[in-house]
Scaffold this motif. Structure first.
Motif, PDB file in Angstrom:
ATOM      1  N   LYS A   1      45.896  31.278  53.131  1.00  0.00           N
ATOM      2  CA  LYS A   1      45.897  32.548  52.423  1.00  0.00           C
ATOM      3  C   LYS A   1      44.891  32.472  51.286  1.00  0.00           C
ATOM      4  CE  LYS A   1      50.712  33.848  53.339  1.00  0.00           C
ATOM      5  NZ  LYS A   1      52.002  34.245  52.722  1.00  0.00           N
ATOM      6  N   TYR A   2      44.314  33.640  50.936  1.00  0.00           N
ATOM      7  CA  TYR A   2      43.281  33.697  49.910  1.00  0.00           C
ATOM      8  C   TYR A   2      43.560  34.793  48.897  1.00  0.00           C
ATOM      9  CZ  TYR A   2      40.577  30.896  53.221  1.00  0.00           C
ATOM     10  OH  TYR A   2      40.151  29.919  54.079  1.00  0.00           O
ATOM     11  N   SER A   3      43.093  34.583  47.674  1.00  0.00           N
ATOM     12  CA  SER A   3      43.116  35.640  46.683  1.00  0.00           C
ATOM     13  C   SER A   3      42.013  36.645  47.008  1.00  0.00           C
ATOM     14  CB  SER A   3      42.926  35.071  45.281  1.00  0.00           C
ATOM     15  OG  SER A   3      41.608  34.581  45.103  1.00  0.00           O
ATOM     16  N   ASP A   4      42.191  37.878  46.542  1.00  0.00           N
ATOM     17  CA  ASP A   4      41.204  38.917  46.821  1.00  0.00           C
ATOM     18  C   ASP A   4      39.833  38.578  46.228  1.00  0.00           C
ATOM     19  OD1 ASP A   4      43.570  41.665  46.476  1.00  0.00           O
ATOM     20  OD2 ASP A   4      43.085  40.385  48.182  1.00  0.00           O
ATOM     21  N   SER A   5      39.812  37.847  45.129  1.00  0.00           N
ATOM     22  CA  SER A   5      38.560  37.556  44.452  1.00  0.00           C
ATOM     23  C   SER A   5      37.659  36.597  45.221  1.00  0.00           C
ATOM     24  CB  SER A   5      38.825  37.004  43.045  1.00  0.00           C
ATOM     25  OG  SER A   5      39.542  35.786  43.109  1.00  0.00           O
TER      26      SER A   5
END
Length: 115
Positions: free
Chosen positions: A56-60
């Motif tokens: 999973k990744y942060s939007d940034s």
């Protein structure tokens, strides 16, 4: 006791790439993650990965960074592409029992992006 040791930080020009590594020792962690903290700002979650490889990744950082894992080496990586000045921070490797992976921390490695 277990340890998390980051490496690969350094100075890179805007638009360039850098790959961070984190070697875990002492135990196996199901969930591992990368966080970062820029000067004067709170620590920010970047990405997490399970032992099976789901991430999973942060939007940034989505579509620019890639987190990966080599369970045989007990190591995780963070491939950072299209770096910009806002990516400048100390990057921390972490581990835990859920997606937050915030129970155990490495000492951090500095990433500086220049213009």
């Amino acid at each position: 006791q277990g340890q998390l040791v980051e490496s690969g930080g350094g100075l890179v020009q805007s638009g360039g790439s850098l790959r961070l590594s984190c070697v875990a020792s002492g135990r196996f962690w199901v969930f591992m993650a990368w966080y970062r903290q820029a000067p004067g700002k709170q620590r920010e979650w970047v990405a997490s990965i399970i032992s099976g490889g789901t991430s999973k990744y942060s939007d940034s950082v989505r579509d620019r960074f890639v987190i990966s894992r080599d369970n045989a080496k007990n190591t995780i990586y963070l491939q950072m592409n299209k770096l910009n000045l806002e990516d400048t921070a100390v990057y921390y490797c972490s581990a835990g029992m859920n997606w937050d992976a915030d129970e155990f921390w490495g000492r951090g490695t500095q990433v500086t992006v220049s213009s």
